[in-house]
Design an enzyme around this catalytic site. Structure first.
Site, PDB file in Angstrom:
ATOM      1  N   LYS A 172      73.205   9.045  16.304  1.00 11.66           N
ATOM      2  CA  LYS A 172      72.006   8.952  17.150  1.00 11.66           C
ATOM      3  C   LYS A 172      72.137   7.830  18.171  1.00 11.66           C
ATOM      4  O   LYS A 172      71.590   7.914  19.275  1.00 11.66           O
ATOM      5  CB  LYS A 172      70.764   8.734  16.274  1.00 11.66           C
ATOM      6  CG  LYS A 172      70.444   9.953  15.415  1.00 11.66           C
ATOM      7  CD  LYS A 172      69.109   9.813  14.699  1.00 11.66           C
ATOM      8  CE  LYS A 172      68.787  11.083  13.943  1.00 11.66           C
ATOM      9  NZ  LYS A 172      67.464  11.022  13.268  1.00 11.66           N
TER      10      LYS A 172
ATOM     11  N   ALA B 178      74.093   9.261  20.965  1.00  9.86           N
ATOM     12  CA  ALA B 178      73.275  10.205  21.736  1.00  9.86           C
ATOM     13  C   ALA B 178      72.428   9.481  22.784  1.00  9.86           C
ATOM     14  O   ALA B 178      72.036  10.080  23.789  1.00  9.86           O
ATOM     15  CB  ALA B 178      72.378  11.015  20.797  1.00  9.86           C
ATOM     16  N   LYS B 179      72.167   8.198  22.576  1.00  4.33           N
ATOM     17  CA  LYS B 179      71.368   7.433  23.532  1.00  4.33           C
ATOM     18  C   LYS B 179      72.096   7.237  24.867  1.00  4.33           C
ATOM     19  O   LYS B 179      71.501   6.797  25.842  1.00  4.33           O
ATOM     20  CB  LYS B 179      71.010   6.059  22.955  1.00  4.33           C
ATOM     21  CG  LYS B 179      70.105   6.109  21.732  1.00  4.33           C
ATOM     22  CD  LYS B 179      68.696   6.506  22.093  1.00  4.33           C
ATOM     23  CE  LYS B 179      67.776   6.467  20.894  1.00  4.33           C
ATOM     24  NZ  LYS B 179      66.387   6.839  21.235  1.00  4.33           N
TER      25      LYS B 179
ATOM     26  N   GLU C  42      82.283  -4.748  11.955  1.00  2.00           N
ATOM     27  CA  GLU C  42      80.861  -4.427  12.151  1.00  2.00           C
ATOM     28  C   GLU C  42      80.361  -3.626  10.957  1.00  2.00           C
ATOM     29  O   GLU C  42      79.202  -3.724  10.567  1.00  2.00           O
ATOM     30  CB  GLU C  42      80.670  -3.654  13.449  1.00  2.00           C
ATOM     31  CG  GLU C  42      79.222  -3.461  13.841  1.00  2.00           C
ATOM     32  CD  GLU C  42      79.043  -2.806  15.200  1.00  2.00           C
ATOM     33  OE1 GLU C  42      77.934  -2.906  15.764  1.00  2.00           O
ATOM     34  OE2 GLU C  42      80.006  -2.195  15.715  1.00  2.00           O
TER      35      GLU C  42
ATOM     36  N   HIS D 176      81.982  -8.936  16.471  1.00  2.00           N
ATOM     37  CA  HIS D 176      81.078  -8.666  15.346  1.00  2.00           C
ATOM     38  C   HIS D 176      81.459  -9.414  14.065  1.00  2.00           C
ATOM     39  O   HIS D 176      80.838 -10.406  13.736  1.00  2.00           O
ATOM     40  CB  HIS D 176      80.931  -7.167  15.083  1.00  2.00           C
ATOM     41  CG  HIS D 176      80.306  -6.424  16.217  1.00  2.00           C
ATOM     42  ND1 HIS D 176      79.021  -6.681  16.641  1.00  2.00           N
ATOM     43  CD2 HIS D 176      80.792  -5.469  17.051  1.00  2.00           C
ATOM     44  CE1 HIS D 176      78.736  -5.904  17.675  1.00  2.00           C
ATOM     45  NE2 HIS D 176      79.799  -5.166  17.947  1.00  2.00           N
TER      46      HIS D 176
ATOM     47  N   ASP E  24      75.830  -6.812  23.525  1.00  2.00           N
ATOM     48  CA  ASP E  24      76.566  -5.582  23.242  1.00  2.00           C
ATOM     49  C   ASP E  24      75.659  -4.430  23.649  1.00  2.00           C
ATOM     50  O   ASP E  24      74.556  -4.288  23.124  1.00  2.00           O
ATOM     51  CB  ASP E  24      76.921  -5.514  21.754  1.00  2.00           C
ATOM     52  CG  ASP E  24      77.793  -4.312  21.426  1.00  2.00           C
ATOM     53  OD1 ASP E  24      78.436  -3.780  22.348  1.00  2.00           O
ATOM     54  OD2 ASP E  24      77.849  -3.911  20.252  1.00  2.00           O
TER      55      ASP E  24
END
Length: 404
Positions: free
Chosen positions: A27, A30-31, A228, A247, A302
């Site tokens: 998701k 998808a942004k 991360e 990270h 980031d």
């Protein structure tokens, strides 16, 4: 797409993070599609499209103009090389030179997404060696003879290194068999492990850097997204192969690796606001613990267009960190000093920012008039590290005598 310009708003664009992106990298990806349409990503955020990346270059030049106006912010944005075909480098360099996306405030990192499996499934590649060839062959050729591609030669003078990116939480075998396939034999449709990617990037970069150094050209660093998420093997590979990492969140679960990163003084660029939306809530972020223990951490942004709300995203990171973790002005200045030290900007610029002797360890290399970090803080960090080293070497010498 049947969308009228007057209907567009922030909610319809749907490119800002929300609670649904937490532990959902799909998701999050998808942004990157404004209004949920991949066509708009191609039009506005790609260097290689039917418009030759004109809109993307225009956006970048607006950012560069703002950086020049603000004077004191310097950035290291990423451009992608996907390794699907060998001409990607030529196209990227041609775009950069044609649109003049360079500035004293900008140094580029090239990010390499770990997407071999997708390209293999689509029959774009026959084996992993082709992936590596598409990434490094053009660089070897232009480094040996810059006249073969003048545009690429010019572009590489503004590139400082390589980043390896993808969702680290994808399941993989982090401990591959001792008899590992060579890249030309890796014809599987599954992805090689994280460490496999990193090792072959490191091995090729080492040879490439030696060639460029002999030619008097700038060299590159390996600065991957590391730790991360995923297993400890990622951090082990980063420790062995990377100059510094981004990270490093998973170090909080592996004290031994954390100690090794401290002893080697490997720089870690941390982005708490990004992590807060993807993998780890802000109050659980280990940055203040790492910082207190003496690890070389720095604050960075980031994906600021997704995770930040103002025109100064780095200021957001610093101000929220200062409020949440009660950082003093000395702490803030030390974090800023670390970010300069780990950056890929030229030696002369770092001398102007930190002082002529900044490469000297301890307070002798600290110019308080420029860094605003007290000598006593720098002396404490240096002496503590030396004390740890003496303890280690003393113990090893004692054991050596016992064994004899």
């Amino acid at each position: 797409m049947y969308i009228d310009v007057h209907d567009l708003n922030v909610d319809l664009h749907d490119v800002h993070e929300d609670r649904n992106t937490f532990h959902r990298f799909d998701k999050f990806n998808a942004k990157y599609n404004p209004v949920g349409a991949s066509q708009l990503r191609e039009v506005f955020l790609k260097t290689d499209n039917y418009m030759d990346g004109e809109y993307f270059a225009t956006i970048i030049k607006e950012v560069i103009a703002e950086l020049a106006e603000s004077k004191y912010t310097y950035v290291e944005p990423r451009l992608s090389i996907y390794c699907k075909r060998a001409e990607e480098w030529s196209r990227l360099a041609s775009w950069a030179i044609r649109h003049e996306v360079h500035s004293p405030h900008v140094r580029w990192l090239v990010q390499v997404p770990r997407l071999y499996d997708i390209y293999r499934n689509k029959r774009l590649l026959k084996n992993f060696q082709e992936f590596l060839n598409n990434l490094f062959d053009p660089l070897f050729q232009v480094s040996i003879n810059p006249s073969t591609n003048i545009e690429l030669h010019k572009f590489l003078t503004h590139v400082i290194g390589f980043d390896s990116v993808d969702d680290e939480s994808k399941p993989e075998n982090p401990y591959p068999n001792e008899i590992m396939k060579r890249p030309d034999e890796w014809r599987d449709e599954k992805n090689p492990p994280y460490a496999y990617y990193l090792y072959y990037m490191y091995a090729n970069m080492t040879v490439l850097n030696q060639i460029r150094k002999e030619q008097g050209l700038n060299t590159f660093v390996l600065r991957p997204h590391c730790g991360e998420a995923g297993p400890s093997a990622h951090l082990s590979a980063g420790f062995l192969l990377a100059q510094n990492v981004s990270h490093g969140l998973m170090l909080r679960k592996f004290p031994v690796l954390q100690y090794l990163y401290y002893l080697a003084q490997i720089y870690i660029a941390m982005s708490p606001l990004s992590n807060n939306s993807l993998f780890l809530r802000y109050h659980r972020n280990p940055l203040p613990d790492f910082f207190a223990r003496g690890l070389c951490v720095a604050l960075s942004t980031d994906d600021p267009l997704q995770f930040h709300y103002t025109r100064e995203p780095l200021m957001e990171e610093y101000s929220i960190a200062a409020q949440a973790w009660k950082l003093s002005s000395c702490d803030m200045c030390e974090l800023a000093r670390n970010s300069v030290l780990m950056s890929g900007f030229p030696h002369e610029m770092k001398q102007r920012w930190l002082g002529a002797q900044y490469v000297v360890a301890g307070p002798a290399g600290n110019d308080i008039a420029r860094t605003n970090v007290p000598d006593v803080r720098v002396a404490y960090r240096h002496e503590t590290l030396l004390h740890e080293m003496r303890n280690l070497f003393g113990v090893s010498a004692h054991l050596h005598l016992i064994l004899h």
